[in-house]
Design an enzyme around this catalytic site. Structure first.
Site, PDB file in Angstrom:
ATOM      1  N   GLU A   1      -3.643  -2.560  11.690  1.00 40.31           N
ATOM      2  CA  GLU A   1      -2.707  -2.243  10.708  1.00 40.31           C
ATOM      3  C   GLU A   1      -1.398  -1.367  11.116  1.00 40.31           C
ATOM      4  O   GLU A   1      -0.287  -1.931  10.773  1.00 40.31           O
ATOM      5  CB  GLU A   1      -3.225  -1.873   9.372  1.00 40.31           C
ATOM      6  CG  GLU A   1      -2.150  -2.051   8.338  1.00 40.31           C
ATOM      7  CD  GLU A   1      -1.140  -1.039   8.179  1.00 40.31           C
ATOM      8  OE1 GLU A   1      -0.201  -1.372   7.432  1.00 40.31           O
ATOM      9  OE2 GLU A   1      -1.314   0.030   8.588  1.00 40.31           O
TER      10      GLU A   1
ATOM     11  N   ASP B   1      -7.670   2.073  11.732  1.00 41.75           N
ATOM     12  CA  ASP B   1      -6.821   2.640  13.036  1.00 41.75           C
ATOM     13  C   ASP B   1      -5.768   3.667  12.380  1.00 41.75           C
ATOM     14  O   ASP B   1      -5.635   3.320  11.057  1.00 41.75           O
ATOM     15  CB  ASP B   1      -5.770   1.391  13.511  1.00 41.75           C
ATOM     16  CG  ASP B   1      -5.064   0.607  12.662  1.00 41.75           C
ATOM     17  OD1 ASP B   1      -5.677   0.224  11.442  1.00 41.75           O
ATOM     18  OD2 ASP B   1      -4.133   0.551  13.057  1.00 41.75           O
TER      19      ASP B   1
HETATM   20 ZN   LIG Z   1      -2.046   2.224   6.021  1.00 44.87          ZN
END
Ligand SMILES: [Zn+2]
Length: 469
Positions: A153, A90
Site C-alpha cells: 500500500e 507494509d
Molecule cells: Zn496506510
C-alpha cells in the site's frame, strides 16, 4: 444476539491483543525489493509479516490463502455475499529521530510506539481481533467475511492489483486505514506534465539558465531555485528580490557575481490535495521573475505560469474549474517546475477532481488550451474518484455502529486524498484515527493509543457482525 457487549469482549482479551499487536509491530515490514524472491516479491520483512498473520489466522480457525506473496486473506462465515476488510501490513521506512526503537513496540504513556502502530498494523490487528471475537462467540453469519491483507500500500498498490486479478471482489467493505467516522467520497486524482512545445536558442540580455522546484506531483514545493545570466543590473535584481521576499513574508536569498545571479526561495510544503495550505516556492519565484524581460523561451514559460497558476489553484484560468456538493472544488497543485535553457520548461501538475466531474472532457480542455499557448500534455495518469452513496446499506450500518459505540455523530467525510478503500468497489475508509487525534502516520514516534486500539476493535467487531449477520 443484540445483548453482546462488544467492548467487554475486547477488554476480556485486552492483554493478548496488546501482546499480539506488539509482536506484529516488531516485524520490520519495509519494502525491500532487492531481496525479493518470486514468492516474496517485496522482500523478507513484508513476507514475514504476511506469513505471521496468515499463520495466526489458520491457528484460530480461519481459512487462509497466500496469493503469490503479493497479498493474502483470512476468511470466515458462509454465504454468497462477501464482506471485505482491506488492511495492509507494509510500513514506510522508520526514518530518523525516534525516542525509542521504531520496531521495539514499547508502551509509553498508554501508547504503543512503533512504525506501523497507526498505519496500518495496529488497525489490522484490531480488525483481526474483531473477526476472532465473532468467531469465538460463535455468532451465526449469512455472509462470508474476508480480511484482505495488502503488502504494497505504501508504494505502488501492486498487492491489490495482483490480488483482484484473481480473487473475488467483496460486495461491500471497509478499509481501517484512515479516519473515523466514515470517509465515503474521495476525489479523482490525475497527474500530468505540461511541456513547452518548442525550444528556441537562448538569446537576449537576461537569460534564464535553469529553474527548478519540487520533486513530487502531490506536494506543494518548499524550495525553488533559478539561475540567470546577463549583463549589468544583477545587483539591482538582488535588492529587488530582498524587497519582494519581505513583502511576501518569505525566506530566500539572491547571490550574484559578475554575470550570473541565483535566486533561492523557501516556501511551505503541504499536501497537494489543498495547495492553499502551503506556500508554493516555485510559484512565488516565478511571480518574482515575471517583472523582468528574459529570453523569449523563458518569458514564454514564466508568463504561462503566471497567467494560469499564480493565485489560481482551482483551474479557473484554464477553464476547468468545477465543484460539487459531495467533494467540493477541483484543485490543481503545481508540484514540479523545471526549466533548462537547452531543453525548455515543464510543469508537473496534480489535479484532484470531484466525483461528478467528467475527467475525459477536462483532459480535452486542458489539451486544447495548452496547445493554443504552446504547451503539450504528457505523462498523464489518472485514478478515478471513489464514492459510495450515502444511503448504501454499508454506510447506514457503519453509521449506526459508530454512533452506538462512541455516542458521537457518525458524519460522512469527503476528502481530496485517496485512501486504500478505493481499491474496493463499494468500500469506505472507517477509522482508526478518531476525531481530534493527531495523525502520526509516517512520522517519527508513530503511536496508537491502547484505549483507541481497544475501542477500534469493538467498533470493528460490531461492524463486521452487523454487515455479515
Ligand atoms: Zn496506510
Amino acid at each position: 444476539m443484540n445483548q453482546i457487549n462488544w467492548l467487554d469482549e475486547v477488554i476480556n482479551r485486552k492483554e493478548q491483543l496488546i501482546k499480539d499487536t506488539q509482536d506484529f509491530l516488531k516485524i520490520k515490514s519495509v519494502l525491500d525489493e532487492e531481496n525479493g524472491t518470486p514468492n516474496a516479491p517485496f522482500g523478507p520483512g513484508i513476507d514475514e509479516a504476511l506469513q505471521y498473520l496468515l499463520a495466526r489466522g489458520s491457528e484460530d480457525g480461519f481459512t487462509s490463502k497466500n496469493v503469490d506473496g503479493y497479498a493474502g486473506h483470512l476468511e470466515m462465515g458462509s454465504g454468497d455475499e462477501l464482506v471485505g476488510i482491506l488492511c495492509h501490513i507494509d510500513v514506510v521506512p522508520e526514518g530518523d529521530g525516534w525516542s525509542s526503537d521504531p520496531f521495539g513496540a514499547e508502551i509509553h504513556d498508554g501508547k504503543i510506539v512503533a512504525r506501523g502502530a497507526l498505519d496500518d498494523k495496529g488497525p489490522t490487528m484490531a480488525a483481526y481481533y474483531a473477526m476472532k471475537i465473532i468467531k469465538e462467540i460463535d455468532l451465526p453469519l449469512t455472509k462470508r467475511v474476508r480480511m484482505i491483507i495488502g503488502t504494497d500500500e505504501e508504494s505502488d498498490w501492486r498487492c491489490v492489483d495482483h490480488y483482484f486479478k484473481q480473487e473475488e471482489m467483496p460486495t461491500m467493505g471497509f478499509a481501517p486505514d484512515a479516519d473515523f467516522p466514515i470517509i465515503y467520497a474521495e476525489k479523482g486524482i490525475a497527474d500530468f506534465d505540461l511541456v513547452q512545445k518548442t525550444v528556441l536558442p537562448s538569446t537576449g540580455k537576461l537569460r534564464l539558465e535553469s529553474f527548478t522546484s519540487g520533486l513530487r506531483y502531490n506536494m506543494v514545493p518548499d524550495f525553488a531555485e533559478a539561475k540567470l545570466e546577463g549583463e549589468g543590473e544583477l545587483q539591482e535584481m538582488v535588492e529587488e528580490y530582498q524587497e519582494f521576499l519581505q513583502q511576501n513574508a518569505l525566506v530566500g536569498r539572491g547571490i550574484c557575481d559578475e554575470n550570473t545571479v541565483i535566486f533561492q526561495l523557501e516556501g511551505v510544503s503541504a499536501h497537494g490535495m489543498e495547495p492553499e495550505h502551503g506556500k508554493n516556492a516555485g510559484l512565488f519565484l516565478a511571480s518574482f521573475l515575471e517583472r523582468y524581460t528574459l529570453d523569449e523561451q523563458a518569458n514564454h514559460y514564466i508568463n504561462f505560469i503566471n497567467e494560469y497558476f499564480i493565485g489560481d489553484s482551482r483551474g479557473t484560468g484554464l477553464g476547468v474549474a468545477y465543484s460539487d456538493d459531495i467533494t467540493g472544488d477541483l484543485t490543481i497543485n503545481v508540484g514540479k517546475l523545471s526549466y533548462t535553457a537547452d531543453r525548455g520548461g515543464q510543469l508537473g501538475l496534480n489535479l484532484r477532481y470531484p466525483v461528478t466531474n467528467d475527467m475525459d472532457s477536462t483532459k480535452q480542455k486542458l489539451e486544447e488550451i495548452s496547445d493554443k499557448v504552446g504547451f503539450k500534455l504528457e505523462n498523464y495518469s489518472n485514478s478515478a474518484p471513489h464514492h459510495v452513496d450515502k444511503n448504501h446499506p454499508l454506510i447506514r450500518t457503519l453509521q449506526k455502529v459508530y454512533e452506538e459505540q462512541t455516542g458521537e455523530e457518525a458524519t460522512l467525510v469527503s476528502i481530496g486524498g485517496g485512501t486504500y478503500a478505493r481499491s474496493l468497489e463499494a468500500g469506505v475508509a472507517f477509522g482508526p484515527l478518531f476525531p481530534g487525534r493527531p495523525d502520526v502516520a509516517h512520522q517519527k514516534d508513530e503511536y496508537f493509543y491502547i484505549d483507541d486500539l481497544v475501542k477500534t476493535t469493538a467498533i470493528y467487531a460490531q461492524a463486521i457482525y452487523e454487515l455479515a449477520k
